[in-house]
Design an enzyme around this catalytic site. Sequence first.
Site: not given
Length: 181
Positions: A84, A86, A112, A115
């Site tokens: 992801h 992040e 999410c 994360c």
Amino acid sequence: MLDGRKRPGMPEYFMGIALAVRKRANCSGRKVGAVVVKDNRILSTGYNGTPSKLRNCEGEMGCSRCASGGFEPGTGYDLCICVHAEQNALLAAARFGVAVERAQLYTTLQPCLNCLKEIIQAGIQGVRYLHPWYLNVSESVRAGVEADRRILETAISRDGFYEQLIIDDPEMEWALGKNKQ
């Protein structure tokens, strides 16, 4: 004010950078960009996609989850090899020895659950996001994730940690792909 437009504030400026970073995303689902900022300086950026040197999702079908196209948004992440945005921003900072403790993270999509855990563990002071994570997610998936999410968000409920920024996103449809509103 070169052309009569108002100069954006710092949050809008950094979210604009995150919007630019997401153009590098190679996920066939959503395109997400993230920027880690401390003392009004960019420390790191990240976008979502497969790990370095692996086939990407767009055009190369490097991820089973993206290739199948059969998973409801918010599910099947155990089959996803993508990193992801992040995570990539935090990992890039770590790779180059850049401390992120007490920094802010700007991301084009609300983090999410995984994360968010990593953001908290890295010592990030605050998160600013553009779009909520649950766009076009079924109520059953949303309810399951929200229960765990509330536990984390309660633990980090200090003022100013988590904030949705409302700015124009002319490429929202492209960025949210098949998961758009």
